[in-house]
Write a protein that holds these residues in place. Structure first.
Motif, short mmCIF file in Angstrom:
data_model
loop_
_atom_site.label_atom_id
_atom_site.label_comp_id
_atom_site.label_asym_id
_atom_site.label_seq_id
_atom_site.Cartn_x
_atom_site.Cartn_y
_atom_site.Cartn_z
N LEU A 1 56.47 97.98 -45.36
CA LEU A 1 56.49 97.75 -46.80
C LEU A 1 55.21 98.36 -47.36
CD1 LEU A 1 57.97 96.44 -49.20
CD2 LEU A 1 56.63 94.37 -48.77
N PHE A 2 55.35 99.36 -48.22
CA PHE A 2 54.26 100.25 -48.59
C PHE A 2 54.16 100.30 -50.11
CE2 PHE A 2 52.27 104.45 -47.07
CZ PHE A 2 51.66 104.74 -48.28
N SER A 3 53.08 99.74 -50.67
CA SER A 3 52.89 99.84 -52.12
C SER A 3 51.94 100.99 -52.43
CB SER A 3 52.34 98.53 -52.69
OG SER A 3 50.95 98.41 -52.45
N THR A 4 52.22 101.68 -53.53
CA THR A 4 51.38 102.81 -53.91
C THR A 4 51.61 103.18 -55.36
OG1 THR A 4 50.77 105.09 -53.35
CG2 THR A 4 53.09 104.52 -53.19
N HIS A 5 50.59 103.78 -55.96
CA HIS A 5 50.73 104.42 -57.26
C HIS A 5 50.86 105.93 -57.10
CE1 HIS A 5 48.88 100.58 -58.72
NE2 HIS A 5 49.79 100.77 -59.66
N LEU A 6 50.63 106.42 -55.89
CA LEU A 6 50.69 107.86 -55.61
C LEU A 6 52.10 108.24 -55.16
CD1 LEU A 6 47.30 108.09 -53.70
CD2 LEU A 6 47.73 108.74 -56.07
N ILE A 7 53.07 107.97 -56.02
CA ILE A 7 54.47 108.09 -55.63
C ILE A 7 54.82 109.53 -55.27
CG2 ILE A 7 56.84 107.67 -56.35
CD1 ILE A 7 55.68 105.58 -58.32
N TYR A 8 54.36 110.48 -56.04
CA TYR A 8 54.71 111.89 -55.83
C TYR A 8 54.29 112.35 -54.42
CZ TYR A 8 54.80 116.96 -56.40
OH TYR A 8 55.03 118.31 -56.23
N ASP A 9 53.13 111.88 -53.96
CA ASP A 9 52.60 112.30 -52.66
C ASP A 9 53.28 111.61 -51.49
OD1 ASP A 9 50.77 113.94 -53.93
OD2 ASP A 9 49.20 112.43 -53.97
N GLN B 1 69.99 110.94 -56.06
CA GLN B 1 71.25 111.59 -56.34
C GLN B 1 71.88 111.03 -57.62
OE1 GLN B 1 74.10 111.24 -53.16
NE2 GLN B 1 75.41 112.87 -53.95
N GLN B 2 71.84 109.72 -57.77
CA GLN B 2 72.45 109.09 -58.94
C GLN B 2 71.75 109.50 -60.23
OE1 GLN B 2 72.28 104.91 -57.98
NE2 GLN B 2 74.29 104.91 -56.98
N ASN B 3 70.43 109.65 -60.16
CA ASN B 3 69.65 109.94 -61.36
C ASN B 3 69.32 111.41 -61.54
OD1 ASN B 3 68.67 107.09 -62.58
ND2 ASN B 3 68.69 106.93 -60.35
N GLY B 4 69.53 112.21 -60.49
CA GLY B 4 69.19 113.62 -60.58
C GLY B 4 67.71 113.86 -60.76
N LYS B 5 66.90 112.95 -60.25
CA LYS B 5 65.45 113.03 -60.42
C LYS B 5 64.76 112.54 -59.16
CE LYS B 5 65.84 112.04 -65.38
NZ LYS B 5 65.50 111.10 -66.47
N SER B 6 63.48 112.87 -59.05
CA SER B 6 62.67 112.33 -57.96
C SER B 6 62.36 110.86 -58.22
CB SER B 6 61.36 113.12 -57.82
OG SER B 6 60.52 112.87 -58.95
N ILE B 7 61.92 110.16 -57.20
CA ILE B 7 61.53 108.76 -57.37
C ILE B 7 60.37 108.65 -58.35
CG2 ILE B 7 60.69 106.69 -56.23
CD1 ILE B 7 63.61 107.42 -55.57
N ASP B 8 59.44 109.59 -58.27
CA ASP B 8 58.31 109.60 -59.20
C ASP B 8 58.79 109.75 -60.64
OD1 ASP B 8 55.39 109.79 -59.76
OD2 ASP B 8 55.92 111.81 -60.39
N GLN B 9 59.74 110.63 -60.87
CA GLN B 9 60.28 110.82 -62.22
C GLN B 9 61.03 109.58 -62.70
OE1 GLN B 9 62.46 114.41 -61.29
NE2 GLN B 9 61.01 115.69 -62.45
N ILE B 10 61.80 108.96 -61.81
CA ILE B 10 62.52 107.73 -62.16
C ILE B 10 61.53 106.65 -62.53
CG2 ILE B 10 64.05 105.91 -61.30
CD1 ILE B 10 65.27 108.04 -59.41
N PHE B 11 60.48 106.51 -61.74
CA PHE B 11 59.47 105.48 -62.00
C PHE B 11 58.84 105.69 -63.38
CE2 PHE B 11 55.06 104.09 -61.97
CZ PHE B 11 55.16 102.78 -61.50
N ARG B 12 58.47 106.93 -63.69
CA ARG B 12 57.83 107.21 -64.97
C ARG B 12 58.77 106.92 -66.13
NH1 ARG B 12 53.16 110.45 -64.43
NH2 ARG B 12 52.76 111.07 -62.26
N GLU B 13 60.05 107.16 -65.93
CA GLU B 13 61.03 106.89 -66.98
C GLU B 13 61.22 105.39 -67.18
OE1 GLU B 13 65.63 107.57 -66.86
OE2 GLU B 13 64.67 109.42 -67.54
N VAL B 14 61.32 104.65 -66.07
CA VAL B 14 61.55 103.21 -66.16
C VAL B 14 60.38 102.50 -66.81
CG1 VAL B 14 61.77 101.10 -64.78
CG2 VAL B 14 63.14 103.12 -64.21
#
Length: 232
Positions: A181-189, A216-229
């Motif tokens: 279980l890994f928490s981070t703010h450096l999602i892109y990396d 796949q569902q969002n057509g975006k990276s996790i970093d992009q999804i996070f920034r949008e949410v």
């Protein structure tokens, strides 16, 4: 697939400020799971509960089918966000400490990783940079044969050049039956190593699922999804 962690109605308040609010969450075994969210969303509090450091909460949480206690501490390897080793210690003193406390600590592997990071057992912790201290703590934590590794911002004080080496260390030094279980703010990396994602906000789960499915569902990276949410 079995779940290593099950939280049901988990709530925690500091003074009058709720941090976790009726949290319901299941973490599958054998996965690297990204725990993501803005500051103050409850990530560190949740991790401390799993590590057995906070006991005054409401609701229920189990790790490997047991409530936090003596057994769960024996199967959980926890890396806190802040350094907890004493300044007077040398690296070899930290190795001695873990060898005394944890029967599952693999000292030869820890010494091998120290060499890989070019860290001497005779170095004093107080003479090390924050990044070097974090590397030592990560080595200590990942050289246990735990069922659950809890890593709270393990890359926060590490320079970009060392991040890939540290991520490789995490991947190589945990069993496929274990969970990270890994928490981070450096999602892109970091997001490329995540199997699953949990996003916390306002003390609750905002989004959770397999990382590839969410992309796949969002057509975006996790970093992009996070920034949008969390853009508001």
């Amino acid at each position: 697939m079995s779940n290593i962690v099950i939280a049901e109605g988990l709530s925690k308040t500091y003074d009058v400020q709720p941090v976790l609010q009726n949290l319901r969450l299941q973490l599958p075994a054998g996965k690297i799971i990204g725990l993501l969210g803005p500051n103050g969303c409850g990530k560190t509090t949740f991790m401390k509960i799993l590590a057995g450091l906070i006991g005054d909460y409401e609701g229920n949480v189990t790790i490997d089918g047991r409530q936090p206690g003596e057994y769960t501490k024996s199967i959980v390897s926890y890396l806190p966000e802040k350094t907890y080793l004493s300044d007077w210690m040398k690296v070899k003193d930290a190795l001695d400490l873990f060898q005394d406390f944890y029967a599952d600590f693999n000292r030869p592997k820890a010494e091998e990783l120290l060499q890989r990071f070019q860290l001497s057992p005779d170095m004093k912790l107080k003479a090390m940079s924050k990044g070097m201290q974090e590397k030592v703590q990560l080595i200590l934590v990942m050289c246990r044969s735990a069922k659950l590794y809890i890593l709270d911002e393990p890359l926060s004080g590490v320079d970009p050049a060392a991040r890939s080496v540290i991520l490789d260390t995490i991947i190589r030094n945990y069993s496929e039956e274990s969970t990270v279980l890994f928490s981070t703010h450096l999602i892109y990396d970091v997001e490329q190593i995540f199997d699953d994602i949990v996003m916390l906000g306002y003390g609750q789960v905002i989004m959770a699922g397999e990382a590839d499915v969410l992309r796949q569902q969002n057509g975006k990276s996790i970093d992009q999804i996070f920034r949008e949410v969390f853009r508001c």
